[in-house]
Design a protein around this motif. Structure first.
Motif, PDB file in Angstrom:
ATOM      1  N   GLY A   1       0.817  -1.214   0.000  1.00  0.00           N
ATOM      2  CA  GLY A   1       0.000   0.000   0.000  1.00  0.00           C
ATOM      3  C   GLY A   1       0.846   1.258   0.000  1.00  0.00           C
ATOM      4  O   GLY A   1       0.515   2.249  -0.661  1.00  0.00           O
ATOM      5  N   GLY A   2       1.957   1.231   0.736  1.00  0.00           N
ATOM      6  CA  GLY A   2       2.874   2.373   0.738  1.00  0.00           C
ATOM      7  C   GLY A   2       3.513   2.613  -0.617  1.00  0.00           C
ATOM      8  O   GLY A   2       3.676   3.757  -1.045  1.00  0.00           O
ATOM      9  N   ILE A   3       3.865   1.536  -1.296  1.00  0.00           N
ATOM     10  CA  ILE A   3       4.436   1.673  -2.644  1.00  0.00           C
ATOM     11  C   ILE A   3       3.400   2.276  -3.582  1.00  0.00           C
ATOM     12  O   ILE A   3       3.713   3.191  -4.364  1.00  0.00           O
TER      13      ILE A   3
ATOM     14  N   VAL B   1      13.024  -5.274  -1.091  1.00  0.00           N
ATOM     15  CA  VAL B   1      13.660  -6.215  -0.171  1.00  0.00           C
ATOM     16  C   VAL B   1      12.740  -6.486   1.020  1.00  0.00           C
ATOM     17  O   VAL B   1      12.654  -7.628   1.489  1.00  0.00           O
ATOM     18  N   ASP B   2      12.033  -5.465   1.493  1.00  0.00           N
ATOM     19  CA  ASP B   2      11.044  -5.678   2.558  1.00  0.00           C
ATOM     20  C   ASP B   2      10.003  -6.707   2.125  1.00  0.00           C
ATOM     21  O   ASP B   2       9.683  -7.632   2.868  1.00  0.00           O
ATOM     22  N   ILE B   3       9.473  -6.543   0.924  1.00  0.00           N
ATOM     23  CA  ILE B   3       8.477  -7.479   0.398  1.00  0.00           C
ATOM     24  C   ILE B   3       9.059  -8.886   0.323  1.00  0.00           C
ATOM     25  O   ILE B   3       8.422  -9.861   0.738  1.00  0.00           O
ATOM     26  N   LEU B   4      10.270  -8.999  -0.180  1.00  0.00           N
ATOM     27  CA  LEU B   4      10.922 -10.296  -0.293  1.00  0.00           C
ATOM     28  C   LEU B   4      11.054 -10.970   1.076  1.00  0.00           C
ATOM     29  O   LEU B   4      10.716 -12.144   1.238  1.00  0.00           O
TER      30      LEU B   4
ATOM     31  N   ILE C   1      13.095   2.416  -3.473  1.00  0.00           N
ATOM     32  CA  ILE C   1      12.469   1.343  -4.245  1.00  0.00           C
ATOM     33  C   ILE C   1      13.103  -0.003  -3.889  1.00  0.00           C
ATOM     34  O   ILE C   1      12.406  -1.000  -3.682  1.00  0.00           O
ATOM     35  N   VAL C   2      14.421  -0.040  -3.790  1.00  0.00           N
ATOM     36  CA  VAL C   2      15.119  -1.277  -3.413  1.00  0.00           C
ATOM     37  C   VAL C   2      14.732  -1.692  -1.996  1.00  0.00           C
ATOM     38  O   VAL C   2      14.490  -2.874  -1.726  1.00  0.00           O
ATOM     39  N   GLY C   3      14.640  -0.737  -1.087  1.00  0.00           N
ATOM     40  CA  GLY C   3      14.235  -1.043   0.284  1.00  0.00           C
ATOM     41  C   GLY C   3      12.845  -1.654   0.349  1.00  0.00           C
ATOM     42  O   GLY C   3      12.613  -2.638   1.054  1.00  0.00           O
ATOM     43  N   TYR C   4      11.911  -1.068  -0.392  1.00  0.00           N
ATOM     44  CA  TYR C   4      10.550  -1.626  -0.448  1.00  0.00           C
ATOM     45  C   TYR C   4      10.564  -3.053  -0.998  1.00  0.00           C
ATOM     46  O   TYR C   4       9.904  -3.946  -0.475  1.00  0.00           O
TER      47      TYR C   4
ATOM     48  N   ALA D   1       3.705   5.848  -5.369  1.00  0.00           N
ATOM     49  CA  ALA D   1       3.693   5.921  -6.829  1.00  0.00           C
ATOM     50  C   ALA D   1       2.591   6.860  -7.315  1.00  0.00           C
ATOM     51  O   ALA D   1       2.804   7.640  -8.251  1.00  0.00           O
ATOM     52  N   LEU D   2       1.427   6.803  -6.700  1.00  0.00           N
ATOM     53  CA  LEU D   2       0.324   7.676  -7.103  1.00  0.00           C
ATOM     54  C   LEU D   2       0.594   9.125  -6.730  1.00  0.00           C
ATOM     55  O   LEU D   2       0.181  10.039  -7.439  1.00  0.00           O
ATOM     56  N   ASP D   3       1.276   9.333  -5.621  1.00  0.00           N
ATOM     57  CA  ASP D   3       1.593  10.685  -5.160  1.00  0.00           C
ATOM     58  C   ASP D   3       2.847  11.236  -5.828  1.00  0.00           C
ATOM     59  O   ASP D   3       3.207  12.382  -5.636  1.00  0.00           O
ATOM     60  N   ASP D   4       3.533  10.388  -6.579  1.00  0.00           N
ATOM     61  CA  ASP D   4       4.770  10.738  -7.283  1.00  0.00           C
ATOM     62  C   ASP D   4       5.873  11.177  -6.319  1.00  0.00           C
ATOM     63  O   ASP D   4       6.654  12.072  -6.604  1.00  0.00           O
ATOM     64  N   THR D   5       5.934  10.529  -5.162  1.00  0.00           N
ATOM     65  CA  THR D   5       6.978  10.867  -4.197  1.00  0.00           C
ATOM     66  C   THR D   5       8.212   9.990  -4.323  1.00  0.00           C
ATOM     67  O   THR D   5       9.241  10.311  -3.736  1.00  0.00           O
ATOM     68  N   LEU D   6       8.123   8.899  -5.068  1.00  0.00           N
ATOM     69  CA  LEU D   6       9.320   8.067  -5.259  1.00  0.00           C
ATOM     70  C   LEU D   6      10.338   8.779  -6.129  1.00  0.00           C
ATOM     71  O   LEU D   6      11.527   8.765  -5.849  1.00  0.00           O
ATOM     72  N   LYS D   7       9.891   9.404  -7.200  1.00  0.00           N
ATOM     73  CA  LYS D   7      10.748  10.206  -8.086  1.00  0.00           C
ATOM     74  C   LYS D   7      12.069   9.508  -8.393  1.00  0.00           C
ATOM     75  O   LYS D   7      13.140  10.069  -8.222  1.00  0.00           O
ATOM     76  N   SER D   8      11.970   8.285  -8.807  1.00  0.00           N
ATOM     77  CA  SER D   8      13.123   7.456  -9.178  1.00  0.00           C
ATOM     78  C   SER D   8      14.179   7.383  -8.073  1.00  0.00           C
ATOM     79  O   SER D   8      15.376   7.391  -8.329  1.00  0.00           O
ATOM     80  N   ASN D   9      13.735   7.346  -6.830  1.00  0.00           N
ATOM     81  CA  ASN D   9      14.628   7.169  -5.696  1.00  0.00           C
ATOM     82  C   ASN D   9      14.941   5.681  -5.580  1.00  0.00           C
ATOM     83  O   ASN D   9      14.172   4.912  -5.016  1.00  0.00           O
ATOM     84  N   VAL D  10      16.076   5.279  -6.115  1.00  0.00           N
ATOM     85  CA  VAL D  10      16.432   3.868  -6.222  1.00  0.00           C
ATOM     86  C   VAL D  10      16.569   3.214  -4.849  1.00  0.00           C
ATOM     87  O   VAL D  10      16.126   2.081  -4.649  1.00  0.00           O
ATOM     88  N   ALA D  11      17.138   3.902  -3.902  1.00  0.00           N
ATOM     89  CA  ALA D  11      17.334   3.318  -2.570  1.00  0.00           C
ATOM     90  C   ALA D  11      15.999   2.989  -1.915  1.00  0.00           C
ATOM     91  O   ALA D  11      15.840   1.928  -1.302  1.00  0.00           O
TER      92      ALA D  11
END
Length: 140
Positions: free
Chosen positions: A43-45, A66-69, A61-64, A49-59
């Motif tokens: 839900g946070g992802i 790995v958390d899911i994994l 995205i990777v953290g999310y 993504a809908l709020d456009d707050t990730l803005k290609s922040n790779v760290a």
């Protein structure tokens, strides 16, 4: 010798481990709480993504990811009574909390400038920390 791990039944068939909030044994609690945390992370992802707050922040995205994994690994490990995988997931959860805290401290000015509603950010991270600490409690 009887293993005292919470995810492995003893030789008499009784469940070992602690009760979580006096509701269920630790194996069921591990699966339920990690499923809840998995849903909240997804839900946070979606919200980011809908709020456009990730803005290609790779760290982030990777953290999310790995958390899911690790949430999936823990749930399947609890089903299969794999104690080591649950311990590895506890280590990842602690590392995730430390990593998030360091990022918050290092980027606090940038986060304050970019965020229009700081109360939302405070609530988000308060919920983040509470859930992660509860996940550690359940897995422990």
């Amino acid at each position: 010798m009887v293993d005292s791990t919470p995810l492995i039944p003893d030789s008499r068939g009784k469940k070992q481990g602690h009760r979580v909030l006096c509701l269920c044994d630790s194996r069921k609690a591990v699966m339920i709480i990690n499923l809840l945390a998995l849903v909240l992370v997804i839900g946070g992802i979606i919200a980011a993504a809908l709020d456009d707050t990730l803005k290609s922040n790779v760290a982030t995205i990777v953290g999310y990811c790995v958390d899911i994994l690790f949430y999936l690994i823990v749930m399947f490990s609890a089903l299969q009574f794999h104690r080591f995988a649950v311990i590895v997931a506890i280590v990842w959860t602690v590392a995730s909390i430390v990593w998030t805290s360091v990022i918050l401290i290092m980027d606090r000015e940038k986060l304050a400038e970019e965020t229009s509603n700081q109360l939302d950010v405070i609530i988000y991270f308060a919920v983040y920390y509470v859930i992660h600490l509860f996940v550690i409690y359940v897995e422990w």
